[in-house]
Design a protein around this motif. Sequence first.
Motif, PDB file in Angstrom:
ATOM      1  N   UNK B 210       0.832  -1.217   0.000  1.00  0.00           N
ATOM      2  CA  UNK B 210       0.000   0.000   0.000  1.00  0.00           C
ATOM      3  C   UNK B 210       0.864   1.265   0.000  1.00  0.00           C
ATOM      4  N   UNK B 211       1.944   1.224   0.776  1.00  0.00           N
ATOM      5  CA  UNK B 211       2.731   2.452   0.923  1.00  0.00           C
ATOM      6  C   UNK B 211       3.383   2.860  -0.405  1.00  0.00           C
ATOM      7  N   UNK B 212       3.663   1.892  -1.278  1.00  0.00           N
ATOM      8  CA  UNK B 212       4.222   2.245  -2.589  1.00  0.00           C
ATOM      9  C   UNK B 212       3.229   3.066  -3.413  1.00  0.00           C
ATOM     10  N   UNK B 213       1.940   2.845  -3.179  1.00  0.00           N
ATOM     11  CA  UNK B 213       0.922   3.631  -3.904  1.00  0.00           C
ATOM     12  C   UNK B 213       1.001   5.093  -3.471  1.00  0.00           C
ATOM     13  N   UNK B 214       1.331   5.272  -2.181  1.00  0.00           N
ATOM     14  CA  UNK B 214       1.509   6.637  -1.695  1.00  0.00           C
ATOM     15  C   UNK B 214       2.774   7.238  -2.316  1.00  0.00           C
ATOM     16  N   UNK B 215       3.862   6.439  -2.253  1.00  0.00           N
ATOM     17  CA  UNK B 215       5.146   6.934  -2.772  1.00  0.00           C
ATOM     18  C   UNK B 215       5.054   7.204  -4.276  1.00  0.00           C
ATOM     19  N   UNK B 216       4.333   6.356  -5.019  1.00  0.00           N
ATOM     20  CA  UNK B 216       4.157   6.546  -6.465  1.00  0.00           C
ATOM     21  C   UNK B 216       3.130   7.623  -6.788  1.00  0.00           C
ATOM     22  N   UNK B 217       2.412   8.047  -5.764  1.00  0.00           N
ATOM     23  CA  UNK B 217       1.306   9.007  -5.903  1.00  0.00           C
ATOM     24  C   UNK B 217       0.175   8.453  -6.762  1.00  0.00           C
ATOM     25  N   UNK B 218       0.009   7.162  -6.758  1.00  0.00           N
ATOM     26  CA  UNK B 218      -1.080   6.543  -7.526  1.00  0.00           C
ATOM     27  C   UNK B 218      -2.344   6.377  -6.688  1.00  0.00           C
ATOM     28  N   UNK B 219      -2.239   6.620  -5.382  1.00  0.00           N
ATOM     29  CA  UNK B 219      -3.402   6.312  -4.555  1.00  0.00           C
ATOM     30  C   UNK B 219      -4.585   7.257  -4.802  1.00  0.00           C
ATOM     31  N   UNK B 220      -4.303   8.492  -5.248  1.00  0.00           N
ATOM     32  CA  UNK B 220      -5.426   9.391  -5.548  1.00  0.00           C
ATOM     33  C   UNK B 220      -6.248   8.834  -6.702  1.00  0.00           C
ATOM     34  N   UNK B 221      -5.542   8.339  -7.733  1.00  0.00           N
ATOM     35  CA  UNK B 221      -6.251   7.775  -8.885  1.00  0.00           C
ATOM     36  C   UNK B 221      -7.040   6.533  -8.475  1.00  0.00           C
ATOM     37  N   UNK B 222      -6.439   5.736  -7.580  1.00  0.00           N
ATOM     38  CA  UNK B 222      -7.119   4.512  -7.154  1.00  0.00           C
ATOM     39  C   UNK B 222      -8.345   4.825  -6.303  1.00  0.00           C
ATOM     40  N   UNK B 223      -8.136   5.695  -5.305  1.00  0.00           N
ATOM     41  CA  UNK B 223      -9.215   5.960  -4.347  1.00  0.00           C
ATOM     42  C   UNK B 223     -10.399   6.680  -4.980  1.00  0.00           C
ATOM     43  N   UNK B 224     -10.179   7.304  -6.155  1.00  0.00           N
ATOM     44  CA  UNK B 224     -11.297   7.992  -6.807  1.00  0.00           C
ATOM     45  C   UNK B 224     -11.912   7.141  -7.921  1.00  0.00           C
ATOM     46  N   UNK B 225     -11.457   5.879  -8.029  1.00  0.00           N
ATOM     47  CA  UNK B 225     -12.059   4.965  -9.015  1.00  0.00           C
ATOM     48  C   UNK B 225     -13.188   4.167  -8.354  1.00  0.00           C
ATOM     49  N   UNK B 226     -14.141   3.756  -9.179  1.00  0.00           N
ATOM     50  CA  UNK B 226     -15.311   3.068  -8.639  1.00  0.00           C
ATOM     51  C   UNK B 226     -14.933   1.901  -7.724  1.00  0.00           C
ATOM     52  N   UNK B 227     -14.064   1.024  -8.219  1.00  0.00           N
ATOM     53  CA  UNK B 227     -13.672  -0.148  -7.428  1.00  0.00           C
ATOM     54  C   UNK B 227     -12.289   0.026  -6.814  1.00  0.00           C
ATOM     55  N   UNK B 228     -11.895   1.265  -6.645  1.00  0.00           N
ATOM     56  CA  UNK B 228     -10.527   1.538  -6.170  1.00  0.00           C
ATOM     57  C   UNK B 228     -10.367   1.438  -4.672  1.00  0.00           C
ATOM     58  N   UNK B 229     -11.441   1.132  -3.966  1.00  0.00           N
ATOM     59  CA  UNK B 229     -11.317   1.007  -2.502  1.00  0.00           C
ATOM     60  C   UNK B 229     -11.476  -0.461  -2.111  1.00  0.00           C
ATOM     61  N   UNK B 230     -12.721  -0.936  -1.985  1.00  0.00           N
ATOM     62  CA  UNK B 230     -12.907  -2.350  -1.610  1.00  0.00           C
ATOM     63  C   UNK B 230     -12.282  -3.267  -2.666  1.00  0.00           C
ATOM     64  N   UNK B 231     -12.372  -2.858  -3.936  1.00  0.00           N
ATOM     65  CA  UNK B 231     -11.839  -3.687  -5.024  1.00  0.00           C
ATOM     66  C   UNK B 231     -10.326  -3.823  -4.942  1.00  0.00           C
ATOM     67  N   UNK B 232      -9.668  -2.707  -4.656  1.00  0.00           N
ATOM     68  CA  UNK B 232      -8.204  -2.741  -4.532  1.00  0.00           C
ATOM     69  C   UNK B 232      -7.809  -3.537  -3.290  1.00  0.00           C
ATOM     70  N   UNK B 233      -8.562  -3.326  -2.206  1.00  0.00           N
ATOM     71  CA  UNK B 233      -8.263  -4.083  -0.987  1.00  0.00           C
ATOM     72  C   UNK B 233      -8.357  -5.583  -1.277  1.00  0.00           C
ATOM     73  N   UNK B 234      -9.443  -5.988  -1.944  1.00  0.00           N
ATOM     74  CA  UNK B 234      -9.632  -7.408  -2.272  1.00  0.00           C
ATOM     75  C   UNK B 234      -8.527  -7.916  -3.191  1.00  0.00           C
ATOM     76  N   UNK B 235      -8.191  -7.123  -4.195  1.00  0.00           N
ATOM     77  CA  UNK B 235      -7.144  -7.518  -5.150  1.00  0.00           C
ATOM     78  C   UNK B 235      -5.793  -7.665  -4.469  1.00  0.00           C
ATOM     79  N   UNK B 236      -5.471  -6.695  -3.605  1.00  0.00           N
ATOM     80  CA  UNK B 236      -4.185  -6.758  -2.909  1.00  0.00           C
ATOM     81  C   UNK B 236      -4.171  -7.905  -1.899  1.00  0.00           C
ATOM     82  N   UNK B 237      -5.314  -8.130  -1.274  1.00  0.00           N
ATOM     83  CA  UNK B 237      -5.396  -9.227  -0.296  1.00  0.00           C
ATOM     84  C   UNK B 237      -5.139 -10.569  -0.980  1.00  0.00           C
ATOM     85  N   UNK B 238      -5.829 -10.797  -2.088  1.00  0.00           N
ATOM     86  CA  UNK B 238      -5.660 -12.072  -2.797  1.00  0.00           C
ATOM     87  C   UNK B 238      -4.233 -12.195  -3.337  1.00  0.00           C
TER      88      UNK B 238
END
Lengths: 289, 413
Positions: B210-238
Amino acid sequence: MKLTLSHVTKAFGQKYAVEDFSAEFERGVYGLLGPNGAGKTTLMRMMVDILTPSSGRIRLDGVDISELGAAYRDKLGYMPQEIGVYRNFTARRFLKYLSALKGIPSGEADGTIVSLLELVGLKDVADKKLGGFSGGMLRRIGIVQALLNDPKILILDEPTAGLDPQERIRFRNIVSEISGDRIVLLSTHIVTDVEFIAGKVILMREGRLLRMDTTEDLLRSVEGMVWSVTVPRREADRLKEKYDVSNIAQRADGLALRIVSAEKPLGDARPEQPTLEDVFLHYFGREAV
Amino acid sequence: MNGYVIKTELYKIFSKKYLYAVAAFFVVFLSLITAQDLDSIGTRYSLARFHDVVIQAAKADDFVPKAKALEEKVNSGGKGIAAFSEDMKELLPESIVSYTEQYRGETRHGVSVADILNETMIDEIRYYRERLDDRRAETERLQNELASLESKGETGSFAYQMAEREYQLYVTAPQIEPDLSRWDEFVDLNHTYLSLDIAFLVILGLCGIYSDEYANRTQSEMLTSRDGRAGVFGGKLIAGFIYTAVVTAFFQLVGFGVYAVIFKLPGEDIPLASLPQFYMSPYHFSARSYYLFQIAGSFLGAFALAAVVMCLSALAKNALFPFFLSGGFFVAGFVLKKLVALGAGESTLLTFPAELSIFMTMSWQELVARYRVTDLFGNPVSTVWVNLCVTVLVMIAALLLCFRFYTKKQVKN
């Protein structure tokens, strides 16, 4: 579709980044202008729900955006001030990933990515690694990712920063083309970007809404306040001290100054047609320079 | 759940080249360390064929005193074991001697291999008998303790219940056997090398998830996408769990493979308590079932550690914070295990940090080698079960917090 901000405030400790900001957005292009530190980015982050207001509410058609959650984000396209990418990804792979996050079916995403890359002139580098892209190319990737889901609300934070004049023109044309039935809000330091495409301009200073009006009305508000005068260098220095000067040009007989002032600065000063830069200078004074 | 998101999250993890370098280093290190045993007596000369002979020889009550006396003679003689070849042969059964004598002509460091093997077999019989005696003595001690508590009318006490259960485990346990297999080496794998290797790779691979998303500054794009919250959590978890499973399976296979090459296959299955490091264990595991239990613990512990790392990563702005904090969290269990002497008895607040640690889930040895129990509302519960439950709870809590931290993330700068 109406996006309403009611008394939105964001405080970081004792400091207010945005204070009691209220506005309504319906379809159209809105330009957000303000000097550095005016709170534009903080306001936009609250509008895209990645920053929670300390108080006040942001609603889409009467429903709080935090309650809408994924349904709101489904309508949203956001281009942050600093574009984040994975440098070891190709442009296509990166955009495909963001398409997946936006819930776009794979087959549909492939076509959308190609047409958007074509729109911003990056089709030929679709399979190149993002690590090798220039700043301007990355901003165009940022624009593409914001448009992937055909958003009804498009929020662009400094989209033209780092773009060369040709790219800026291309960007303005893109925004004009796509603005149809959407809410487009863009912040910029470059006043001319807004002047050409924004139906309404929002002026923001120290976290507060200073004025929100059509470009024409804003221009009208400084009518009779813009002057040009050509004076020797020494006189120019005195005028610069006393008035807000929006432009200085060298002339054979001295310096030609463009002055924004309610009073006529010199007897031989000529009135000029105001531009949005004059409006900016009028409202923000020396902060704008 | 979007397959492309999972695929991309997997790519992000597996595209880190340094993970392969670290894994290769660990494999080489394990191989080199283990290869030192390639030429050892125990590895070169299999004595497993004397399993039944050792059992019979250990039945003689005078074997241990005779072996001790011989040991004293050897130690005080100053001439080494070569001077006592005949004494050793006299002590050992004929079948063993006739086997070892064929190596009379071979020497190692100037000593006949036959003498070394004879000494090894004497020790084997002696220690086997001593282990049997110690277990018998412990069973009698428990029996006496129970009788004493009964006489005091304390049959409802926690001490009585604890002693009673331990006693029952001892009396119903299978008879221990001589340890002529290589199970002692195989069950040591997870206790020494593998758990640390797996933990390091899991932490290294996931600390930036997760922290690399902060360092890459990609988390804004992710968090503002439809599935960028629960979907990303699920994807990263798996993806994180797939990576963890791959790392764990890889090291378990490499560990088994390297040991199988160096030590050969572990041999016939025997009761776990037959292995020297487990001889006071009251549990009824066989060596093979315990080894499998260790592997299962290795997976569970690795998943729990992965959940903790991901949770910390969701909080962090760079990968160093989760790397060092989760590393410290894991290593603390390993260090505390060394600091806290875990004999038989009740687990206490002092021993819990070691006993309930993820390291313990991945190795088990200290919890299984002796009877460790936890007082759960007056009931003695094996601390092995408590560790399992705590590990599962830590994993669930870490994942819930990770979900909360990521999906409610505020982007301030």
